[in-house]
Enzyme design. Structure first.
Site, PDB file in Angstrom:
ATOM      1  N   ARG A 125       0.839  -1.199   0.000  1.00 46.15           N
ATOM      2  CA  ARG A 125       0.000   0.000   0.000  1.00 46.15           C
ATOM      3  C   ARG A 125       0.871   1.245   0.000  1.00 46.15           C
ATOM      4  O   ARG A 125       1.945   1.295   0.623  1.00 46.15           O
ATOM      5  CB  ARG A 125      -0.872  -0.011   1.253  1.00 46.15           C
ATOM      6  CG  ARG A 125      -1.909   1.099   1.349  1.00 46.15           C
ATOM      7  CD  ARG A 125      -2.972   0.965   0.322  1.00 46.15           C
ATOM      8  NE  ARG A 125      -4.179   1.744   0.667  1.00 46.15           N
ATOM      9  CZ  ARG A 125      -5.103   2.084  -0.190  1.00 46.15           C
ATOM     10  NH1 ARG A 125      -4.981   1.745  -1.458  1.00 46.15           N
ATOM     11  NH2 ARG A 125      -6.165   2.763   0.186  1.00 46.15           N
ATOM     12  N   THR A 410      -8.973   0.054 -10.142  1.00 44.88           N
ATOM     13  CA  THR A 410      -8.253  -1.074  -9.543  1.00 44.88           C
ATOM     14  C   THR A 410      -8.338  -2.274 -10.478  1.00 44.88           C
ATOM     15  O   THR A 410      -9.159  -2.306 -11.384  1.00 44.88           O
ATOM     16  CB  THR A 410      -8.870  -1.386  -8.160  1.00 44.88           C
ATOM     17  OG1 THR A 410      -8.820  -0.203  -7.360  1.00 44.88           O
ATOM     18  CG2 THR A 410      -8.159  -2.508  -7.437  1.00 44.88           C
ATOM     19  N   THR A 428      -3.796  -1.332  -7.666  1.00 45.61           N
ATOM     20  CA  THR A 428      -4.595  -0.130  -7.872  1.00 45.61           C
ATOM     21  C   THR A 428      -3.758   1.125  -8.052  1.00 45.61           C
ATOM     22  O   THR A 428      -2.609   1.187  -7.597  1.00 45.61           O
ATOM     23  CB  THR A 428      -5.540   0.073  -6.668  1.00 45.61           C
ATOM     24  OG1 THR A 428      -6.433   1.151  -6.919  1.00 45.61           O
ATOM     25  CG2 THR A 428      -4.754   0.346  -5.397  1.00 45.61           C
ATOM     26  N   GLU A 430      -6.044   3.801  -7.516  1.00 41.19           N
ATOM     27  CA  GLU A 430      -7.215   4.399  -6.885  1.00 41.19           C
ATOM     28  C   GLU A 430      -8.286   4.734  -7.902  1.00 41.19           C
ATOM     29  O   GLU A 430      -8.930   3.839  -8.406  1.00 41.19           O
ATOM     30  CB  GLU A 430      -6.847   5.608  -6.026  1.00 41.19           C
ATOM     31  CG  GLU A 430      -7.598   5.650  -4.687  1.00 41.19           C
ATOM     32  CD  GLU A 430      -9.027   6.142  -4.753  1.00 41.19           C
ATOM     33  OE1 GLU A 430      -9.267   7.294  -5.147  1.00 41.19           O
ATOM     34  OE2 GLU A 430      -9.927   5.355  -4.402  1.00 41.19           O
ATOM     35  N   GLU A 447      -3.918   7.855  -4.184  1.00 40.63           N
ATOM     36  CA  GLU A 447      -4.332   7.016  -3.063  1.00 40.63           C
ATOM     37  C   GLU A 447      -4.599   7.783  -1.779  1.00 40.63           C
ATOM     38  O   GLU A 447      -5.348   7.314  -0.916  1.00 40.63           O
ATOM     39  CB  GLU A 447      -3.254   5.959  -2.809  1.00 40.63           C
ATOM     40  CG  GLU A 447      -3.796   4.621  -2.416  1.00 40.63           C
ATOM     41  CD  GLU A 447      -4.633   4.007  -3.525  1.00 40.63           C
ATOM     42  OE1 GLU A 447      -5.844   3.837  -3.295  1.00 40.63           O
ATOM     43  OE2 GLU A 447      -4.098   3.700  -4.583  1.00 40.63           O
ATOM     44  N   ASP A 450      -7.982   8.281  -0.172  1.00 42.05           N
ATOM     45  CA  ASP A 450      -8.622   7.217   0.611  1.00 42.05           C
ATOM     46  C   ASP A 450      -8.554   7.502   2.108  1.00 42.05           C
ATOM     47  O   ASP A 450      -9.168   6.783   2.903  1.00 42.05           O
ATOM     48  CB  ASP A 450      -7.960   5.859   0.342  1.00 42.05           C
ATOM     49  CG  ASP A 450      -8.532   5.169  -0.887  1.00 42.05           C
ATOM     50  OD1 ASP A 450      -9.484   5.706  -1.487  1.00 42.05           O
ATOM     51  OD2 ASP A 450      -8.019   4.097  -1.257  1.00 42.05           O
ATOM     52  N   SER A 475     -10.256  -1.106   0.787  1.00 40.77           N
ATOM     53  CA  SER A 475     -11.264  -2.169   0.815  1.00 40.77           C
ATOM     54  C   SER A 475     -10.854  -3.358  -0.045  1.00 40.77           C
ATOM     55  O   SER A 475     -11.636  -4.296  -0.212  1.00 40.77           O
ATOM     56  CB  SER A 475     -12.614  -1.637   0.326  1.00 40.77           C
ATOM     57  OG  SER A 475     -13.107  -0.641   1.186  1.00 40.77           O
ATOM     58  N   GLY A 496     -13.254  -2.244  -7.470  1.00 39.13           N
ATOM     59  CA  GLY A 496     -14.581  -1.698  -7.201  1.00 39.13           C
ATOM     60  C   GLY A 496     -14.691  -0.771  -6.024  1.00 39.13           C
ATOM     61  O   GLY A 496     -15.788  -0.546  -5.512  1.00 39.13           O
ATOM     62  N   GLY A 497     -13.579  -0.196  -5.520  1.00 46.99           N
ATOM     63  CA  GLY A 497     -13.675   0.697  -4.370  1.00 46.99           C
ATOM     64  C   GLY A 497     -14.219  -0.049  -3.162  1.00 46.99           C
ATOM     65  O   GLY A 497     -13.947  -1.238  -2.954  1.00 46.99           O
TER      66      GLY A 497
END
Length: 590
Positions: A125, A410, A428, A430, A447, A450, A475, A496-497
């Protein structure tokens, strides 16, 4: 079963030089593009599995683009591992599907070692620059900025983590030389690839004004017309970048000229200049973290832990559903129960889950007694509305709720190799095209949007607020499912967020409870709840489902739900796979 699963946790290139013929992409969701699509949505009806799953006997790769799947399969055919295939596929995705992922973004990866029986998870991340502060997205008067205004430009860019993570996993589980894994992406970048319908349509919907000057030059050219379906596009800058990384390793990206160019692009962005530095890049490290595993009926489901909320929320939802009979086919009553469990899971997820290096995420969220209490709040015949968070064991007072928006730019890579090793990697940048900043042939993420825009409430800190060096909550939910015999049964994930969580839950229930094969599970209409209105995909026949759900007390909404589920199911004597028809993916295997 529990003890066995705890023990298991332990610790020839094919070049495509001509345009690729792809089927027309479905209409683009507003949440992906930031603008309303000019095309009517194409129904994605539940057919019970009209398309047969792809099959193989030895190995399989499923990605969001045929060229990426081919690169992954070629790595396997050359004797590579599941990790090698995922790396080769990711490098191609960054070229042919730049709107969704790439080396300018981040990823989470689950790995299954068939020989040792170990599940490991890897956190790639992005991190906030050291200079980032909790008020990053507040206006001078203290009110939060508009999310769409903060996406483009430099303030939203986090330190990319994908490359560092992939290199760390390759050091442990790779077989092919690191440099070999870049070959097909370099070749395609130099000689050209056919622009897909989805990429062409997304660029057309967003328009050149949405992009930084460098990105505008690459994607739209001097006439700002944008590429058409099938147009051959080259990216020599990306080829040069990958060649350096292939030879020098990730240090070529995180230190030196490339790192300097990334920092410069962020700090001198045409919109919202940021504060990322070369030192931020040089200090990045990928992290190996414990998997989140929990039982569901006769199965064992493993996912990614914090800073992703995906594994926890999926596990909580399934645990709360376990006492209910969901039937053998989807019904309004079953959808109601799933939505109610998801609402409860999201209520806790919104309060508690954030970067565990900054926030103590309660272990009690997965406590069986606590989950039984939460499940008891589900009325089988009546919707419960918006839910409050619970108080899991060990928590005196929950932090404030965070309703951060997450966009679905993503992609999902799903692999099993000939030895049974597996990878589920959700990757991803984002939102669609990330920050729209373009450096040396690739896009940078957005990102940091988020994070929570409002850092506290009446002096109480929000768990997911911005802090220097912190990883924003996600997520993403790469997932493994193991059977009663502890053998790997299912490998899956989706873009898909925040809807990733309902997408993954749908696929697991569709396969385990309703007996759908992986392609039928991906095909099936999407639905779910995120502690808000029950959402159902805009499909043919949606009004009938809505009427039935209204009778149960819901206020359903028809929305675009552009999942990208890529699923592998391992059966005795073979492998089956499905790729989401809402995107352009393909399953390839031997």
């Amino acid at each position: 079963m529990m003890s066995r699963c705890l023990a298991r946790l332990g610790a020839g290139i094919v070049a495509f030089l001509l345009p690729v013929a792809l089927t027309a992409a479905p209409a683009l969701a507003q949440e992906e593009t930031g603008v309303i699509s000019r095309a009517a949505p194409e129904p994605a009806t539940y057919s019970g599995g009209s398309a047969a799953p792809a099959t193989a006997t030895r190995q399989m790769v499923v990605t969001a683009h045929p060229l990426a799947s081919r690169a992954g399969l070629n790595a396997l055919r050359d004797g590579g591992s599941a990790v090698d295939a995922a790396i080769a596929a990711q490098m191609v995705l960054g070229l042919v599907e730049p709107q969704s992922s790439g080396i300018g973004g981040g990823a989470f990866l689950l790995h299954w070692d068939a020989q040792t029986g170990a599940v490991t998870t890897w956190d790639g991340r992005e991190t906030a620059p050291a200079a980032a502060r909790p008020d990053r997205f507040l206006s001078p008067d203290g009110t939060p900025q508009r999310w769409p205004d903060m996406v483009p430009g430099g303030l939203s860019v986090g330190v990319p983590g994908t490359l560092a993570m992939l290199y760390a996993v390759h050091q442990k589980h790779g077989r092919l030389p690191w440099a070999r894994l870049f070959d097909e992406a370099i070749l395609l970048a130099r000689h050209g690839f056919g622009v897909s319908s989805r990429l062409s349509a997304l660029l057309s919907a967003m328009g050149p004004a949405a992009f930084s000057p460098a990105a505008r030059d690459y994607f739209f050219g001097e006439d700002e017309a944008g590429p058409l379906l099938g147009e051959v596009r080259q990216n020599p800058e990306y080829a040069e970048t990958l060649e350096r990384i292939a030879i020098e390793g990730p240090d070529a990206f995180y230190r030196g000229e490339i790192a300097d160019d990334i920092a410069s692009a962020v700090r001198n962005a045409w919109r919202n200049p940021g504060d990322l530095t070369a030192a931020d890049l040089a200090g990045y490290t990928a992290v190996e973290r414990p998997a989140v595993c929990a039982p569901y009926r006769l199965y064992w489901v493993c996912g990614m832990g914090p800073p992703s909320s995906g594994g926890i929320a999926v596990a909580m939802t399934l645990a709360m559903l376990e006492r209910f009979d969901l039937g053998e086919v989807p019904t309004p009553e079953a959808l109601h129960l799933i939505g109610e469990a998801e609402n409860l899971a999201f209520a806790d997820r919104d309060h508690y889950v954030a970067d565990p290096d900054f926030v103590a995420v309660p272990e009690g969220l997965l406590d069986p007694g606590y989950l039984a209490q939460r499940s008891a709040l589900i009325d089988p015949v009546r919707a419960g509305g918006i839910r409050d968070s619970g108080t899991p064991p060990g928590v005196a007072e929950p932090p404030t709720r965070d309703t951060t928006r997450e966009a679905p730019g993503t992609s999902q890579i799903t692999v099993i190799d000939a030895d049974g090793n597996a990878v589920s990697m959700t990757t991803t940048i984002e939102s669609a095209f990330g920050s729209r900043l373009f450096v040396r042939g690739f896009l940078l993420n957005n990102e940091l949007t988020d994070f929570a825009f409002v850092p506290d409430d009446a002096g109480r800190p929000v768990a997911n607020r911005v802090e220097g060096g912190k990883r924003p909550r996600s997520s993403m939910a790469p997932t493994f499912v193991f059977g009663p015999d502890d053998r790997l049964r299912m490998i899956l994930g989706s873009p898909g967020g925040s809807r990733i969580i309902p997408y993954v839950v749908k696929a697991i229930v569709a396969h385990l409870d309703w007996g759908l094969d992986p392609q039928a599970a991906a095909d099936m209409f999407n639905f779910g709840a995120r502690n808000g209105p029950f959402e159902i995909e805009r499909i043919s026949g949606a009004d009938d489902w809505i009427a039935a759900l209204e009778a149960l007390g819901h206020a359903p909404m028809k929305v675009e739900m552009t999942s990208g589920l890529n699923i592998i199911v391992v059966r005795d004597g073979g492998i089956e796979a499905g790729s989401d028809p809402r995107r352009e993916g393909m399953a390839l295997g031997d």
